[in-house]
Design a protein around this motif. Structure first.
Motif, PDB file in Angstrom:
ATOM      1  N   MET A 130       6.985  -4.026 -19.826  1.00 53.15           N
ATOM      2  CA  MET A 130       7.217  -3.603 -18.453  1.00 53.15           C
ATOM      3  C   MET A 130       6.495  -2.299 -18.146  1.00 53.15           C
ATOM      4  SD  MET A 130       8.740  -4.872 -15.813  1.00 53.15           S
ATOM      5  CE  MET A 130       8.542  -4.244 -14.155  1.00 53.15           C
ATOM      6  N   ILE A 131       6.447  -1.372 -19.082  1.00 52.14           N
ATOM      7  CA  ILE A 131       5.777  -0.101 -18.830  1.00 52.14           C
ATOM      8  C   ILE A 131       4.297  -0.314 -18.580  1.00 52.14           C
ATOM      9  CG2 ILE A 131       5.442   0.381 -21.290  1.00 52.14           C
ATOM     10  CD1 ILE A 131       6.170   2.960 -18.480  1.00 52.14           C
ATOM     11  N   ASP A 132       3.688  -1.259 -19.285  1.00 51.74           N
ATOM     12  CA  ASP A 132       2.267  -1.550 -19.076  1.00 51.74           C
ATOM     13  C   ASP A 132       2.041  -2.209 -17.716  1.00 51.74           C
ATOM     14  OD1 ASP A 132       1.598  -0.525 -21.574  1.00 51.74           O
ATOM     15  OD2 ASP A 132       1.927  -2.445 -22.571  1.00 51.74           O
ATOM     16  N   ILE A 133       2.992  -3.036 -17.291  1.00 51.06           N
ATOM     17  CA  ILE A 133       2.900  -3.651 -15.966  1.00 51.06           C
ATOM     18  C   ILE A 133       2.923  -2.577 -14.881  1.00 51.06           C
ATOM     19  CG2 ILE A 133       4.099  -5.130 -14.307  1.00 51.06           C
ATOM     20  CD1 ILE A 133       5.075  -6.792 -16.693  1.00 51.06           C
ATOM     21  N   LEU A 134       3.827  -1.614 -15.015  1.00 52.67           N
ATOM     22  CA  LEU A 134       3.916  -0.543 -14.022  1.00 52.67           C
ATOM     23  C   LEU A 134       2.623   0.252 -13.931  1.00 52.67           C
ATOM     24  CD1 LEU A 134       7.507   0.923 -14.529  1.00 52.67           C
ATOM     25  CD2 LEU A 134       6.772  -0.940 -13.044  1.00 52.67           C
ATOM     26  N   LYS A 135       1.977   0.451 -15.065  1.00 53.56           N
ATOM     27  CA  LYS A 135       0.760   1.252 -15.098  1.00 53.56           C
ATOM     28  C   LYS A 135      -0.448   0.510 -14.525  1.00 53.56           C
ATOM     29  CE  LYS A 135       2.173   4.117 -19.019  1.00 53.56           C
ATOM     30  NZ  LYS A 135       1.934   4.452 -20.449  1.00 53.56           N
ATOM     31  N   ASN A 136      -0.379  -0.819 -14.524  1.00 56.45           N
ATOM     32  CA  ASN A 136      -1.547  -1.603 -14.121  1.00 56.45           C
ATOM     33  C   ASN A 136      -1.384  -2.347 -12.798  1.00 56.45           C
ATOM     34  OD1 ASN A 136      -3.567  -1.436 -16.454  1.00 56.45           O
ATOM     35  ND2 ASN A 136      -1.684  -1.945 -17.537  1.00 56.45           N
ATOM     36  N   ILE A 137      -0.177  -2.447 -12.317  1.00 52.18           N
ATOM     37  CA  ILE A 137       0.058  -3.182 -11.073  1.00 52.18           C
ATOM     38  C   ILE A 137      -0.440  -2.367  -9.880  1.00 52.18           C
ATOM     39  CG2 ILE A 137       2.359  -2.295 -10.469  1.00 52.18           C
ATOM     40  CD1 ILE A 137       3.210  -5.252 -10.067  1.00 52.18           C
ATOM     41  N   ASP A 138      -0.701  -3.036  -8.770  1.00 48.65           N
ATOM     42  CA  ASP A 138      -1.143  -2.364  -7.560  1.00 48.65           C
ATOM     43  C   ASP A 138      -0.178  -1.231  -7.193  1.00 48.65           C
ATOM     44  OD1 ASP A 138      -2.884  -2.613  -4.919  1.00 48.65           O
ATOM     45  OD2 ASP A 138      -0.793  -2.374  -4.302  1.00 48.65           O
ATOM     46  N   HIS A 139      -0.723  -0.032  -7.060  1.00 48.70           N
ATOM     47  CA  HIS A 139       0.115   1.154  -6.872  1.00 48.70           C
ATOM     48  C   HIS A 139       0.906   1.091  -5.561  1.00 48.70           C
ATOM     49  CE1 HIS A 139       1.329   5.369  -7.283  1.00 48.70           C
ATOM     50  NE2 HIS A 139       0.966   5.544  -6.024  1.00 48.70           N
ATOM     51  N   GLU A 140       0.252   0.668  -4.494  1.00 50.33           N
ATOM     52  CA  GLU A 140       0.933   0.606  -3.200  1.00 50.33           C
ATOM     53  C   GLU A 140       2.074  -0.399  -3.222  1.00 50.33           C
ATOM     54  OE1 GLU A 140      -0.123  -0.214   1.538  1.00 50.33           O
ATOM     55  OE2 GLU A 140      -1.722  -0.143   0.029  1.00 50.33           O
ATOM     56  N   LEU A 141       1.845  -1.537  -3.876  1.00 51.06           N
ATOM     57  CA  LEU A 141       2.884  -2.561  -4.005  1.00 51.06           C
ATOM     58  C   LEU A 141       4.086  -2.012  -4.760  1.00 51.06           C
ATOM     59  CD1 LEU A 141       3.313  -5.669  -3.375  1.00 51.06           C
ATOM     60  CD2 LEU A 141       2.583  -6.056  -5.743  1.00 51.06           C
ATOM     61  N   LEU A 142       3.814  -1.313  -5.858  1.00 49.49           N
ATOM     62  CA  LEU A 142       4.882  -0.749  -6.678  1.00 49.49           C
ATOM     63  C   LEU A 142       5.648   0.333  -5.928  1.00 49.49           C
ATOM     64  CD1 LEU A 142       6.421  -0.322  -9.325  1.00 49.49           C
ATOM     65  CD2 LEU A 142       4.514   1.113 -10.114  1.00 49.49           C
ATOM     66  N   MET A 143       4.929   1.222  -5.276  1.00 51.31           N
ATOM     67  CA  MET A 143       5.606   2.317  -4.569  1.00 51.31           C
ATOM     68  C   MET A 143       6.450   1.794  -3.419  1.00 51.31           C
ATOM     69  SD  MET A 143       5.044   4.992  -6.251  1.00 51.31           S
ATOM     70  CE  MET A 143       5.667   6.235  -5.117  1.00 51.31           C
ATOM     71  N   GLY A 144       6.004   0.732  -2.783  1.00 53.22           N
ATOM     72  CA  GLY A 144       6.809   0.133  -1.724  1.00 53.22           C
ATOM     73  C   GLY A 144       8.134  -0.406  -2.231  1.00 53.22           C
ATOM     74  N   ALA A 145       8.161  -0.767  -3.524  1.00 53.67           N
ATOM     75  CA  ALA A 145       9.391  -1.288  -4.120  1.00 53.67           C
ATOM     76  C   ALA A 145      10.344  -0.190  -4.576  1.00 53.67           C
ATOM     77  CB  ALA A 145       9.040  -2.200  -5.303  1.00 53.67           C
ATOM     78  N   ILE A 146       9.795   0.919  -5.099  1.00 55.61           N
ATOM     79  CA  ILE A 146      10.662   1.919  -5.728  1.00 55.61           C
ATOM     80  C   ILE A 146      10.890   3.175  -4.884  1.00 55.61           C
ATOM     81  CG2 ILE A 146       9.966   1.086  -7.997  1.00 55.61           C
ATOM     82  CD1 ILE A 146       8.390   3.715  -8.355  1.00 55.61           C
ATOM     83  N   ASP A 147      10.029   3.439  -3.919  1.00 57.46           N
ATOM     84  CA  ASP A 147      10.193   4.653  -3.111  1.00 57.46           C
ATOM     85  C   ASP A 147      11.199   4.391  -1.990  1.00 57.46           C
ATOM     86  OD1 ASP A 147       9.962   7.175  -2.114  1.00 57.46           O
ATOM     87  OD2 ASP A 147       7.957   6.905  -1.261  1.00 57.46           O
ATOM     88  N   ARG A 148      12.448   4.225  -2.404  1.00 58.32           N
ATOM     89  CA  ARG A 148      13.537   3.847  -1.508  1.00 58.32           C
ATOM     90  C   ARG A 148      14.798   4.594  -1.959  1.00 58.32           C
ATOM     91  NH1 ARG A 148      12.080  -0.916   0.673  1.00 58.32           N
ATOM     92  NH2 ARG A 148      14.211  -1.401   1.263  1.00 58.32           N
ATOM     93  N   ASP A 149      15.609   4.988  -1.021  1.00 54.59           N
ATOM     94  CA  ASP A 149      16.822   5.735  -1.358  1.00 54.59           C
ATOM     95  C   ASP A 149      17.751   4.919  -2.254  1.00 54.59           C
ATOM     96  OD1 ASP A 149      15.924   7.879   0.120  1.00 54.59           O
ATOM     97  OD2 ASP A 149      17.085   7.353   1.914  1.00 54.59           O
ATOM     98  N   SER A 150      17.872   3.626  -1.972  1.00 56.11           N
ATOM     99  CA  SER A 150      18.790   2.805  -2.766  1.00 56.11           C
ATOM    100  C   SER A 150      18.313   2.691  -4.213  1.00 56.11           C
ATOM    101  CB  SER A 150      18.934   1.410  -2.147  1.00 56.11           C
ATOM    102  OG  SER A 150      17.671   0.781  -2.015  1.00 56.11           O
ATOM    103  N   PHE A 151      17.000   2.574  -4.415  1.00 55.58           N
ATOM    104  CA  PHE A 151      16.471   2.514  -5.783  1.00 55.58           C
ATOM    105  C   PHE A 151      16.760   3.819  -6.514  1.00 55.58           C
ATOM    106  CE2 PHE A 151      13.184   3.365  -8.925  1.00 55.58           C
ATOM    107  CZ  PHE A 151      13.221   2.208  -9.692  1.00 55.58           C
TER     108      PHE A 151
END
Length: 212
Positions: free
Chosen positions: A168-189
C-alpha cells in the motif's frame, strides 16, 4: 469491530440514510461506525475509484476492520476496492448475498448498488443485508459442513493477493497525486484515520502529504 462507511458523489445524498441503517445494526452487535462521507452534494467529491483508495488505506493501516461502500450499481466500487492489497470486497444486492459472502468468503468490504433497484423500502433491504453481514462471525461456512475447504480457499486467495498486489505504501507513492489528495484531504479522513490507524509508515506518509 470498526466499520467505515464511504459514499461516492453520485449517491452522496443517501449517506445519512445508509449511515443510520448501518449504525442501527452495527451497534446492536457491538461494532462502531465511522462515517467518511460524502455527506451530501456540497461535500468535497469522491469518485468510486477514490472509495477504493480509501478502502485500501483504511484496511491496510488498521484504521478500519470492515468497509461499507458502493456507487450507482455497486460494481465500480467493488472493482476499485479489489484493486488494492488485502481488500476483499463483495457486491451485495440482497441479504442472501451478504450472508453467503460473510460465511463463505469472509471478506472485509462490501459494495452496494445505491441507485439501481434502490426504490421503495430500500432501507429495509439494506438493514436486512447488514443483519446478515454482521449477525454471525465471518467464515463460518455455508453449508456448515463446507467450512474447512471454504476457509482453506480463503487463505489461498489471501496468499495470492499478497503476490499479485504491491504494498500500500508503494501505491500511495506512485498513484496520481491529485486523485490521492482528493481522497484524503478531507476533515472526515483526518478525524478518523489518524485516530485509529496503526501502520506508522502509512500514517507518516499521509501526514507528510497533508502537511501535518
Amino acid at each position: 469491530m470498526k466499520i467505515a462507511l464511504i459514499n461516492e458523489n453520485s449517491q452522496a445524498s443517501k449517506n445519512e440514510l445508509v449511515y443510520n441503517t448501518l449504525n442501527k445494526v452495527a451497534t446492536k452487535y457491538g461494532h462502531t461506525v465511522d462515517n467518511y462521507g460524502m455527506f451530501g452534494a456540497d461535500d468535497k467529491p469522491l469518485t468510486y475509484v477514490q472509495n477504493g483508495i480509501l478502502a485500501g488505506l483504511l484496511i491496510n493501516s488498521g484504521a478500519a476492520d470492515f468497509v461499507i461502500t458502493g456507487c450507482g450499481t455497486g460494481s465500480g466500487a467493488m472493482l476499485a476496492c479489489n484493486s488494492f492489497p488485502r481488500v476483499l470486497c463483495g457486491l451485495i444486492v440482497e441479504p442472501s448475498d451478504a450472508y453467503l459472502f460473510s460465511q463463505i468468503n469472509a471478506g472485509n468490504a462490501c459494495a452496494f448498488p445505491f441507485a439501481k433497484g434502490f426504490g421503495w423500502g430500500a432501507e429495509l433491504n439494506l438493514e436486512n443485508c447488514f443483519e446478515k453481514l454482521f449477525s454471525e462471525p465471518a467464515g463460518g461456512g455455508y453449508p456448515k459442513e463446507r467450512v474447512i475447504p471454504e476457509q482453506r480457499n480463503k487463505k489461498i486467495l489471501d496468499a495470492v493477493k499478497e503476490v499479485t498486489h504491491t504494498k500500500m505504501i508503494d501505491i500511495l507513492k506512485n498513484i496520481d497525486h491529485e486523485l490521492l489528495m482528493g481522497a484524503i484531504d478531507r476533515d472526515s479522513f483526518k478525524k478518523y484515520f489518524f485516530a485509529n490507524a496503526k501502520d506508522e509508515e502509512l500514517i507518516d506518509y499521509c501526514k507528510k502529504l497533508l502537511n501535518m
